[in-house]
Design a protein around this motif. Structure first.
Motif, PDB file in Angstrom:
ATOM      1  N   THR A   1      90.877  77.229  24.777  1.00  0.00           N
ATOM      2  CA  THR A   1      90.547  77.145  26.431  1.00  0.00           C
ATOM      3  C   THR A   1      91.815  76.449  26.937  1.00  0.00           C
ATOM      4  O   THR A   1      92.854  76.075  26.142  1.00  0.00           O
ATOM      5  N   MET A   2      92.140  76.617  28.312  1.00  0.00           N
ATOM      6  CA  MET A   2      93.383  75.982  28.888  1.00  0.00           C
ATOM      7  C   MET A   2      93.024  74.556  28.837  1.00  0.00           C
ATOM      8  O   MET A   2      94.407  73.915  28.633  1.00  0.00           O
ATOM      9  N   ASP A   3      92.204  74.003  28.941  1.00  0.00           N
ATOM     10  CA  ASP A   3      91.909  72.359  28.547  1.00  0.00           C
ATOM     11  C   ASP A   3      92.440  71.996  27.338  1.00  0.00           C
ATOM     12  O   ASP A   3      93.136  71.031  27.112  1.00  0.00           O
ATOM     13  N   ASN A   4      92.236  73.073  26.293  1.00  0.00           N
ATOM     14  CA  ASN A   4      92.748  72.660  24.886  1.00  0.00           C
ATOM     15  C   ASN A   4      94.428  72.707  24.939  1.00  0.00           C
ATOM     16  O   ASN A   4      94.938  72.012  24.300  1.00  0.00           O
ATOM     17  N   VAL A   5      94.919  73.889  25.483  1.00  0.00           N
ATOM     18  CA  VAL A   5      96.235  73.798  25.553  1.00  0.00           C
ATOM     19  C   VAL A   5      96.842  72.631  26.335  1.00  0.00           C
ATOM     20  O   VAL A   5      97.755  72.100  25.710  1.00  0.00           O
ATOM     21  N   ARG A   6      96.360  72.396  27.590  1.00  0.00           N
ATOM     22  CA  ARG A   6      96.762  71.130  28.342  1.00  0.00           C
ATOM     23  C   ARG A   6      96.723  69.802  27.491  1.00  0.00           C
ATOM     24  O   ARG A   6      97.714  69.354  27.354  1.00  0.00           O
ATOM     25  N   ASP A   7      95.657  69.617  26.679  1.00  0.00           N
ATOM     26  CA  ASP A   7      95.311  68.419  26.095  1.00  0.00           C
ATOM     27  C   ASP A   7      96.418  68.253  24.606  1.00  0.00           C
ATOM     28  O   ASP A   7      96.715  67.416  24.756  1.00  0.00           O
ATOM     29  N   MET A   8      96.585  69.383  24.074  1.00  0.00           N
ATOM     30  CA  MET A   8      97.435  69.122  22.997  1.00  0.00           C
ATOM     31  C   MET A   8      99.008  69.348  23.672  1.00  0.00           C
ATOM     32  O   MET A   8      99.864  68.286  23.095  1.00  0.00           O
ATOM     33  N   LEU A   9      99.310  69.846  24.743  1.00  0.00           N
ATOM     34  CA  LEU A   9     100.589  69.500  25.087  1.00  0.00           C
ATOM     35  C   LEU A   9     100.713  68.131  25.642  1.00  0.00           C
ATOM     36  O   LEU A   9     102.057  67.434  25.555  1.00  0.00           O
ATOM     37  N   GLN A  10      99.875  67.569  26.297  1.00  0.00           N
ATOM     38  CA  GLN A  10     100.117  66.022  26.675  1.00  0.00           C
ATOM     39  C   GLN A  10      99.911  65.030  25.439  1.00  0.00           C
ATOM     40  O   GLN A  10     100.312  64.058  25.570  1.00  0.00           O
ATOM     41  N   ASN A  11      99.186  65.755  24.424  1.00  0.00           N
ATOM     42  CA  ASN A  11      99.169  64.883  23.032  1.00  0.00           C
ATOM     43  C   ASN A  11     100.298  64.871  22.444  1.00  0.00           C
ATOM     44  O   ASN A  11     100.557  64.011  21.489  1.00  0.00           O
ATOM     45  N   GLY A  12     101.634  65.695  22.942  1.00  0.00           N
ATOM     46  CA  GLY A  12     102.745  65.464  22.339  1.00  0.00           C
ATOM     47  C   GLY A  12     103.424  66.873  21.601  1.00  0.00           C
ATOM     48  O   GLY A  12     104.285  66.543  20.883  1.00  0.00           O
ATOM     49  N   VAL A  13     102.387  67.695  21.682  1.00  0.00           N
ATOM     50  CA  VAL A  13     102.773  69.047  20.862  1.00  0.00           C
ATOM     51  C   VAL A  13     103.631  69.746  21.800  1.00  0.00           C
ATOM     52  O   VAL A  13     103.591  69.735  22.627  1.00  0.00           O
ATOM     53  N   SER A  14     104.739  70.176  21.084  1.00  0.00           N
ATOM     54  CA  SER A  14     105.763  71.134  21.738  1.00  0.00           C
ATOM     55  C   SER A  14     105.374  72.406  22.088  1.00  0.00           C
ATOM     56  O   SER A  14     105.574  73.052  23.249  1.00  0.00           O
ATOM     57  N   ARG A  15     104.595  72.985  21.227  1.00  0.00           N
ATOM     58  CA  ARG A  15     104.008  74.453  21.284  1.00  0.00           C
ATOM     59  C   ARG A  15     102.800  74.500  20.766  1.00  0.00           C
ATOM     60  O   ARG A  15     102.468  74.091  19.854  1.00  0.00           O
ATOM     61  N   VAL A  16     102.069  75.299  21.458  1.00  0.00           N
ATOM     62  CA  VAL A  16     100.582  75.544  20.905  1.00  0.00           C
ATOM     63  C   VAL A  16     100.471  77.196  20.431  1.00  0.00           C
ATOM     64  O   VAL A  16     101.214  77.948  21.015  1.00  0.00           O
TER      65      VAL A  16
END
Length: 126
Positions: A85-100
């Protein structure tokens, strides 16, 4: 050539599945953060993480471990597994991940990929 060392995470541990079978698993370490630091010290330019629990459940199950790794290393961290989901994408990027990395979701929902790329550009990998 760029080598992407991978850390597959299941239950907060570094594991390897045999032929993708969740019931045939080897645990290599119970400290994924230390493994990521070892890869970085060995010269890794990227760390590739796979949230195997996330892939199985369809949502991140190792969020804290992933964020801990992303904040502790000085190289970009790529993450796949359960990002649907877009929420998953946002959360992971905000969690410090550079690319999903979008796998199953990319195949099942091309519009999701389009939306994610429009919003996050090169932070999306298919």
């Amino acid at each position: 050539m760029v080598i992407y060392p991978a850390i597959d995470i299941r239950g907060g541990k570094c594991v390897r599945l045999v032929q993708g079978k969740f019931d045939d698993m080897t645990v290599y370490s119970d400290q994924p953060l230390e493994m990521a630091k070892k890869w970085q010290a060995a010269g890794a330019q990227f760390i590739h993480l796979v949230d195997l629990d996330g892939a199985l459940e369809g949502r991140s199950m190792n969020f804290d471990v992933i964020g801990e790794i992303a904040r502790a290393v000085d190289v970009p961290v790529h993450l796949g597994g359960g990002i649907r989901t877009m929420d998953n994408v946002r959360d992971m990027l905000q969690n410090g991940v550079s690319r999903v990395i979008l796998g199953t979701a990319a195949v099942k929902n091309p519009d999701f990929v389009k939306q994610a790329v429009e919003m996050y550009g090169e932070k999306i990998v298919v």
